[in-house]
Design an enzyme around this catalytic site. Structure first.
Site, PDB file in Angstrom:
ATOM      1  N   GLU A 147      -0.407  28.451   2.123  1.00 42.66           N
ATOM      2  CA  GLU A 147       0.628  29.348   1.608  1.00 42.66           C
ATOM      3  C   GLU A 147       0.481  29.423   0.099  1.00 42.66           C
ATOM      4  O   GLU A 147       0.378  28.392  -0.570  1.00 42.66           O
ATOM      5  CB  GLU A 147       1.986  28.756   1.983  1.00 42.66           C
ATOM      6  CG  GLU A 147       3.170  29.642   1.772  1.00 42.66           C
ATOM      7  CD  GLU A 147       4.472  28.901   2.117  1.00 42.66           C
ATOM      8  OE1 GLU A 147       4.604  28.377   3.235  1.00 42.66           O
ATOM      9  OE2 GLU A 147       5.344  28.839   1.239  1.00 42.66           O
ATOM     10  N   GLU A 183       6.328  22.121   4.492  1.00 44.72           N
ATOM     11  CA  GLU A 183       6.643  21.629   3.143  1.00 44.72           C
ATOM     12  C   GLU A 183       7.678  20.519   3.222  1.00 44.72           C
ATOM     13  O   GLU A 183       8.888  20.783   3.279  1.00 44.72           O
ATOM     14  CB  GLU A 183       7.188  22.760   2.259  1.00 44.72           C
ATOM     15  CG  GLU A 183       6.148  23.776   1.828  1.00 44.72           C
ATOM     16  CD  GLU A 183       6.731  24.826   0.889  1.00 44.72           C
ATOM     17  OE1 GLU A 183       7.968  24.876   0.723  1.00 44.72           O
ATOM     18  OE2 GLU A 183       5.933  25.611   0.335  1.00 44.72           O
TER      19      GLU A 183
END
Ligand code: MG
Length: 341
Positions: free
Chosen positions: A249, A162
């Site tokens: 995710e 991320e």
């Protein structure tokens, strides 16, 4: 005296072991080679979609590392019907790969080897929010993974978990291209998943300036307690622009990782992924006391969890994963219902 003639009994044994190998080969069809065509993931050349679990950060001393073992992977395959497992290897935070390379790499390999043994896909995730600051280390790590595992169709490279709010074209794309080029010099074909700006939400931005190369997908993360239709619209824009997405995710709770399960939004996301053939991994297979954890504190580190040892988030994730259709659905099926041939 030595004879080079093969006795009949040994020939029969050889034929029999050939049959056993043929049966093992059939089981391996669970893990056909992955590729990308347009905005769709293919397995063995056919549209496909897989569901499974993300482990928690691998960092030494953070608590989630106890689930990085073969017993857990085998339980997820058998009891949850998980088709994939994600290794979230911490990098620059304390206890991560840069601080304890041997410990973290051993955990990665334990899970990857177990996934291969269980005929599952496995995502090797460079779990960082600052990967562009450690580009040389990322290239070297993924080159090693490609040398070790690049001939196994099970392995998926996720090169940046991320990113924060940084430039796609100016910062993230050059990082990703360097890591992709390093992998591709060794492994020409395994799937590579690339993180996108703003905690892997700005897939629309990446889709307007995609990387060069083949079998590349882009990371989309959502937390149903925080993200809804606006993020699905961004995802749809990316798909319309012709790139494939992989939800490496997701959580049914808030983006903080805590909070209550958002049932309605979770099912809206499930429908979105089912009808578009998007694969995904649930965050997180861990027993930390927070909403996103699938397990209650103290749950065994060897699997065999009872229903009572799953949190509300874990029970919902198990329902979604265990009934995942495997192929894209023409229209949203009822919760828990399968679709397709
Ligand atoms: Mg390969």
């Amino acid at each position: 005296m030595h004879s080079f003639a093969i006795p009949l009994r040994r020939m029969t044994a050889a034929l029999f072991s050939g049959l056993v190998l043929a049966q093992a080969g059939t089981a391996l069809a669970d893990v056909s080679p992955l590729s990308i065509r347009g905005n769709q993931l293919l397995a063995g050349g056919q549209p496909a979609s897989f569901a499974g679990n993300s482990l928690f950060w691998s960092n030494t001393g953070w608590g989630g590392e106890k689930y990085y073992n073969a017993e857990v992977v085998g339980w997820l395959k058998g009891d949850w019907k998980s088709r994939l497992v994600r290794v979230a290897m911490g990098v620059d935070d304390p206890g991560g790969y840069l601080h304890d390379p041997a410990g973290n790499k051993a955990r990665v390999k334990a899970v990857v080897d177990a996934a291969i043994a269980n005929n599952m896909y496995v995502i090797i995730d460079w779990h960082s929010h600052h990967a562009e600051d450690y580009r040389a280390q990322a290239v070297a790590f993924f080159e090693e993974m490609a040398r070790t595992y690049g001939k196994n169709p099970h392995v998926i490279y996720e090169i940046y978990n991320e990113p924060l709010n940084v430039s796609w074209s100016g910062t993230l794309k050059p990082y990703a291209q360097a890591v992709v080029d390093g992998i591709r010099a060794i492994d020409p074909d395994n799937l590579i998943v690339v993180g996108t700006p703003n905690w892997s939400q700005d897939v629309d931005v990446a889709s307007r300036d995609p990387l060069a190369g083949t079998n590349i997908a882009y990371t989309l993360h959502f937390y149903a307690g925080t993200h809804g239709q606006a993020l699905r619209d961004k995802a749809q824009t990316a798909l319309n622009n012709g790139v494939a997405l992989f939800v490496t995710e997701w959580g049914s709770v808030d983006a903080s990782g805590d909070g209550a399960v958002a049932q309605a939004q979770t099912w809206a996301w499930v429908d979105f992924m089912k009808t578009r053939g998007i694969s995904h991994a649930n965050w997180a297979l861990n027993d930390k006391a927070e909403g996103a954890s699938a397990l209650v504190p103290g749950a065994s580190a060897q699997g065999s969890w009872s229903a009572g040892q799953l949190t509300p988030s874990g029970a919902l994730a198990r329902q979604i994963i265990s009934s995942w259709p495997g192929v894209p659905c023409a229209s949203p099926p009822a919760p828990g219902q399968r679709c397709g041939p």
